[in-house]
Design a protein around this motif. Sequence first.
Motif, mmCIF file in Angstrom:
data_model
loop_
_atom_site.group_PDB
_atom_site.id
_atom_site.type_symbol
_atom_site.label_atom_id
_atom_site.label_comp_id
_atom_site.label_asym_id
_atom_site.label_seq_id
_atom_site.Cartn_x
_atom_site.Cartn_y
_atom_site.Cartn_z
ATOM 1 N N LEU A 8 -2.395 25.577 -6.774
ATOM 2 C CA LEU A 8 -2.074 26.987 -6.952
ATOM 3 C C LEU A 8 -0.975 27.329 -5.965
ATOM 4 N N SER A 9 0.044 28.028 -6.439
ATOM 5 C CA SER A 9 1.113 28.398 -5.533
ATOM 6 C C SER A 9 1.632 29.769 -5.912
ATOM 7 N N GLY A 10 1.952 30.562 -4.932
ATOM 8 C CA GLY A 10 2.455 31.901 -5.210
ATOM 9 C C GLY A 10 3.585 32.287 -4.290
ATOM 10 N N THR A 11 4.485 33.121 -4.809
ATOM 11 C CA THR A 11 5.599 33.615 -4.005
ATOM 12 C C THR A 11 5.731 35.109 -4.254
ATOM 13 N N VAL A 12 5.888 35.885 -3.205
ATOM 14 C CA VAL A 12 6.177 37.313 -3.336
ATOM 15 C C VAL A 12 7.377 37.592 -2.462
ATOM 16 N N GLN A 13 8.324 38.358 -2.979
ATOM 17 C CA GLN A 13 9.546 38.603 -2.225
ATOM 18 C C GLN A 13 10.121 39.960 -2.573
ATOM 19 N N GLY A 14 11.014 40.434 -1.723
ATOM 20 C CA GLY A 14 11.669 41.701 -2.002
ATOM 21 C C GLY A 14 12.501 42.175 -0.846
ATOM 22 N N GLY A 15 13.038 43.382 -0.998
ATOM 23 C CA GLY A 15 13.760 44.019 0.098
ATOM 24 C C GLY A 15 12.879 45.091 0.685
ATOM 25 N N GLY B 189 20.121 45.909 3.504
ATOM 26 C CA GLY B 189 20.551 44.584 3.926
ATOM 27 C C GLY B 189 19.407 43.673 4.330
ATOM 28 N N PHE B 190 18.159 44.077 3.992
ATOM 29 C CA PHE B 190 17.017 43.303 4.430
ATOM 30 C C PHE B 190 16.352 42.604 3.239
ATOM 31 N N GLY B 191 15.857 41.404 3.462
ATOM 32 C CA GLY B 191 15.138 40.683 2.420
ATOM 33 C C GLY B 191 14.033 39.839 3.040
ATOM 34 N N TRP B 192 12.943 39.653 2.297
ATOM 35 C CA TRP B 192 11.835 38.845 2.817
ATOM 36 C C TRP B 192 11.174 38.059 1.699
ATOM 37 N N ARG B 193 10.447 37.042 2.102
ATOM 38 C CA ARG B 193 9.730 36.229 1.124
ATOM 39 C C ARG B 193 8.508 35.600 1.796
ATOM 40 N N THR B 194 7.424 35.510 1.066
ATOM 41 C CA THR B 194 6.273 34.773 1.568
ATOM 42 C C THR B 194 5.766 33.869 0.445
ATOM 43 N N GLN B 195 5.323 32.719 0.821
ATOM 44 C CA GLN B 195 4.981 31.712 -0.187
ATOM 45 C C GLN B 195 3.814 30.894 0.329
ATOM 46 N N GLY B 196 2.927 30.499 -0.560
ATOM 47 C CA GLY B 196 1.802 29.666 -0.133
ATOM 48 C C GLY B 196 1.351 28.743 -1.255
ATOM 49 N N THR B 197 0.778 27.613 -0.862
ATOM 50 C CA THR B 197 0.325 26.631 -1.850
ATOM 51 C C THR B 197 -1.011 26.052 -1.403
ATOM 52 N N ILE B 198 -1.937 25.902 -2.342
ATOM 53 C CA ILE B 198 -3.131 25.108 -2.047
ATOM 54 C C ILE B 198 -3.289 24.045 -3.123
ATOM 55 N N LYS B 199 -3.753 22.898 -2.677
ATOM 56 C CA LYS B 199 -3.873 21.762 -3.582
ATOM 57 C C LYS B 199 -5.172 21.044 -3.258
ATOM 58 N N ARG B 200 -5.876 20.627 -4.308
ATOM 59 C CA ARG B 200 -7.106 19.880 -4.094
ATOM 60 C C ARG B 200 -7.211 18.844 -5.197
ATOM 61 N N ALA C 62 12.605 35.828 6.347
ATOM 62 C CA ALA C 62 13.184 37.170 6.360
ATOM 63 C C ALA C 62 14.645 37.044 6.754
ATOM 64 N N GLY C 63 15.448 37.986 6.281
ATOM 65 C CA GLY C 63 16.866 37.921 6.616
ATOM 66 C C GLY C 63 17.502 39.294 6.582
ATOM 67 N N TYR C 64 18.653 39.360 7.179
ATOM 68 C CA TYR C 64 19.389 40.612 7.261
ATOM 69 C C TYR C 64 20.865 40.328 7.061
ATOM 70 N N ARG C 65 21.525 41.144 6.250
ATOM 71 C CA ARG C 65 22.961 40.986 6.015
ATOM 72 C C ARG C 65 23.647 42.317 6.275
ATOM 73 N N HIS C 66 24.689 42.303 7.034
ATOM 74 C CA HIS C 66 25.480 43.508 7.208
ATOM 75 C C HIS C 66 26.921 43.088 7.417
ATOM 76 N N LYS C 67 27.798 43.577 6.538
ATOM 77 C CA LYS C 67 29.195 43.165 6.572
ATOM 78 C C LYS C 67 29.276 41.649 6.675
ATOM 79 N N GLY C 68 29.947 41.159 7.675
ATOM 80 C CA GLY C 68 30.095 39.703 7.783
ATOM 81 C C GLY C 68 28.934 39.011 8.457
ATOM 82 N N LEU C 69 27.971 39.793 8.954
ATOM 83 C CA LEU C 69 26.900 39.204 9.754
ATOM 84 C C LEU C 69 25.687 38.861 8.893
ATOM 85 N N GLY C 70 25.112 37.729 9.158
ATOM 86 C CA GLY C 70 23.878 37.351 8.483
ATOM 87 C C GLY C 70 22.918 36.727 9.480
ATOM 88 N N VAL C 71 21.653 37.122 9.391
ATOM 89 C CA VAL C 71 20.627 36.545 10.264
ATOM 90 C C VAL C 71 19.437 36.171 9.387
#
Lengths: 773, 184
Positions: free
Chosen positions: A254-261, A267-278, A303-312
């Motif tokens: 089972l694996s799931g991903t949820v993401q958004g701003g 300029g903000f974005g995030w993501r979380t993801q998880g997997t279980i296997k048996r 998680a990340g941030y973009r503004h003009k030329g800068l990205g983190v």
Amino acid sequence: MSRLLLSFLILLVSIVSHAQKTDCGCFVKGIVKDQHSGQPIVGATVLILGQNSGVFTDENGRYELRNLCPGSYTLECRIVGYNSFRQKLDLTAGHEENFNLLEQEVHLKDVEITAHRTDAPSSQPLTTLSGSDLEKTRGQNLGESLKGLAGVTTLQTGSSISKPVIHGLHSNRILIMNNGVRQEGQQWGSEHAPEIDPFIATRLSVVKGAAGVRYGSDAIGGVILVEPEELPFDKSLSGEANAVGFTNGRQGVLSGTVQGGIKGFKGFGWRTQGTIKRGGNIKTPGYYLDNTGISEKNFSLAAGYRHKGLGVDVFYSRFDTKIGIFSGSHIGSITDLLNVIKNGEPFVKSGFNYAIGRPNQNVTHELLKAETHYHFQNGNRFQWTIARQINDRNEYDLHRPRNDSIAALNHPELTFKLTTLTNDVIWDHKPIAGKIAGQLGVSTLYQYNLMNGRPLIPNFNQFNIGLFWMERYVKNGWELEAGVRYDYRTLKTYRIVNREKVADHFTFHNFSGTLGATRNFSERFSARLNVGTAWRAPNVSELFSDGVHHGAAAYEKGDATLQPEKALNTIGSVKYTDAKWSLEIGGYYNYISDFIYLKPQPEPILTVRGAFPYFKYTQTDASFKGVDVSASWEFIRHTTVSSKLSYLRVYDQRADNYLVMIPPNRLDNQLKYELPDVGKWQKVFISAGNLFVAQQKRVPPASDFLPPPKAYSLWSLQAGATIRVTEKQQLEIGVSVQNLFNTVYRDYLNRFRYYANDMGRNGSLRLKWKFGA
Amino acid sequence: MKMNRKLTWMLLVGVGMSFTQCKDSGSDVKPDDENELITSVTLKFTEQGTTNVSSFSYKDADGDGGNAATKFDTITLKPATTYTLTIELLDESKTPVDDITKEVEEESDEHLFVYTPSPASLMTYTYGDKDVNNFVIGLTGKAVTGAAGDGKLKVQLRHQPGAKNGKPEPGSDDVNLDFTLKVK
């Protein structure tokens, strides 16, 4: 073979000459401007899609693409910080096409950022698995997922542990870049699988051939790039849920991903993801393999941030797995091994069971990464990535201590804890004269390994610094590139010899270089050639191994005087694509001087557990010659046949003999029928496949306890569909059966081939639900 | 130039960062005391009706690898004689010396000694002990020699956790030594 080669050559020459006859005097030129300010944009890339040809805009924002043949093209203009823009063109003569780009903050639809910086020399073949091809492999481990690519095979320990093999090279000779960071686990061990959850990636790419200049030492055989999707900056909530079930081992994933701003936080974005296997015990066609279950729990946050030329960007992932090792493979002596071989099947048998007993391995891998980049107004770009990895490996032997009080503690018999800190600083300079782009970089790596338990490898501290410089020149369908790199490595090891601490100190340093050319003869036909060097310092196991290798029933001894391996890799390929045909032929010649391998010694070594065959790490000069062919042909509408052929010959030049453990040649054929989309039902297909793996006949005489297994042929069936439930929700379904006829086989590169057959029939069902953007 | 200076500064910080978490792996090296070895195997033959004990040993004090075995005796026995055979296993790499025989005895339901003379006519072995499940162990037994001759005596300790069934096949070898056997 030579006749085959000759016909390929004739084919090639005829295609080349055909391509040259056409009148290709068309051109496209124009200016790229910022839509709001009207200012020209310097250093933007203008690409012809599907052709790999492109130019950069000069200081006035001008670009020009010459010597194009008449036809229809799609141009794409892109530069980080702006939305990319595509334009379709029908060229008959010259044409002027100006681009007005929108800054990303202003316009938020379909942001396409070139975040997937593969950076590998473009003259090297890059094979990518993404989209539906990647979906088909969901639920499998990283090594298995890549197996479908021509030239890539796996080195297996049973059916749950597999390592990718590229052109016959594996372990420390293959570099894995996990989300831009070089994966530092216990790669040296053949039973140590890469500690990466493939669900993290939306693209898996393989760079075949030495890529030491860009990626540093160890990339002698190639590089595997595990790349996630770009973060969803300023997008609404989206995600996916995957469920995969396999009949063999009754495995569930089972694996799931949820993401958004974030609303109100531009300029903000995030993501979380998880997997279980048996999964439980694997079944061969005749019997279950005892204790082959697997349990895995992984998650990642980004998680990340973009503004003009800068990205983190920040990224954290944790991979946690517990793998049972087939108990019949943990044997104590050569007589045990010979008895099993004589018996033809394992003595230890069991029914189905999810329990994971001894022997097993328990591995956690943590990665914490921070990356920042900045685009200067004048076209320069600066990127800094810092990462920390902690790899914690615990191995539990079948054999518990006999002393009950010690056994009750249930300590692992062997632990390694490897901590790695990496730093990569890259500076892309602004394009010179609109034609030369390049980058300079410095990479450092600091690593220490702590081990405990049955002596195997020493504790060590390692420091590595590498400096590289690469330039690329693009003009008129030609792409030329060159690069150099210097690496310096110090290694300090600490081990116990006769109850005394012994320290050893090593330093290694090396230059490597790459030179490549790509020629796009037309939209359909291109050729590339690359010559590169790479090196690899001997790792601690090669320097200091000293003991009986579990499972292999062999005594292995290191050599502290080993010198680094140096590789010279020449790789060339041609590619032809049209509406019905696709053909790629690649050939390579990889010469590795001072290649380190285990050499059988004439006299066995005597231990309390009997006499063992004795192997010492030795160096030789080895040559790897091979051909990869991929072809597909839509011979009737909606029906495609595709084939992949991998052919490899490896020779030990000094001993004038073959080398052991080289993947046999293989041919993979697929027949696929795609149904036209009907309403909500899309991408419906059924396909049947056959994999033929030849017997490896090129082995040194008396190199093994058991001769390489016979050739085998496996059939498979797949079907899949995508159902558009609503505008923003879709369901993907896939069913497949691997080893359809429950064929009994053993693979030469499976270390369990002495003890048991490979996996029998395996059916699977995949469901994927996607929602949001 | 301002940018270059900024760049240089960032580079320096970058390189500097890589040393901040330096830890010396050398301080953590310690000999592993829990690790179990069998470094010496001694066969004791007591002639029936006497107190004459002949001991024959295999010794490799530093375990597998490293230095070769320091002692590997030839077993010399009288023909047509009955002996009581006991076996002793030690780990002499530890101080004090670890008696593995005792640990095998405690877990006798997981262990089986196998004595295989070749040619078979040299000696006959009969087990003299049994575990809780009524399977033989082989810590003590009776050895009857045949006519004079030369050959081998294979001594095996089979480790059979959860699988002991009275047969040698399950499990793995902890000891597997081919002693030279002379009956004269």
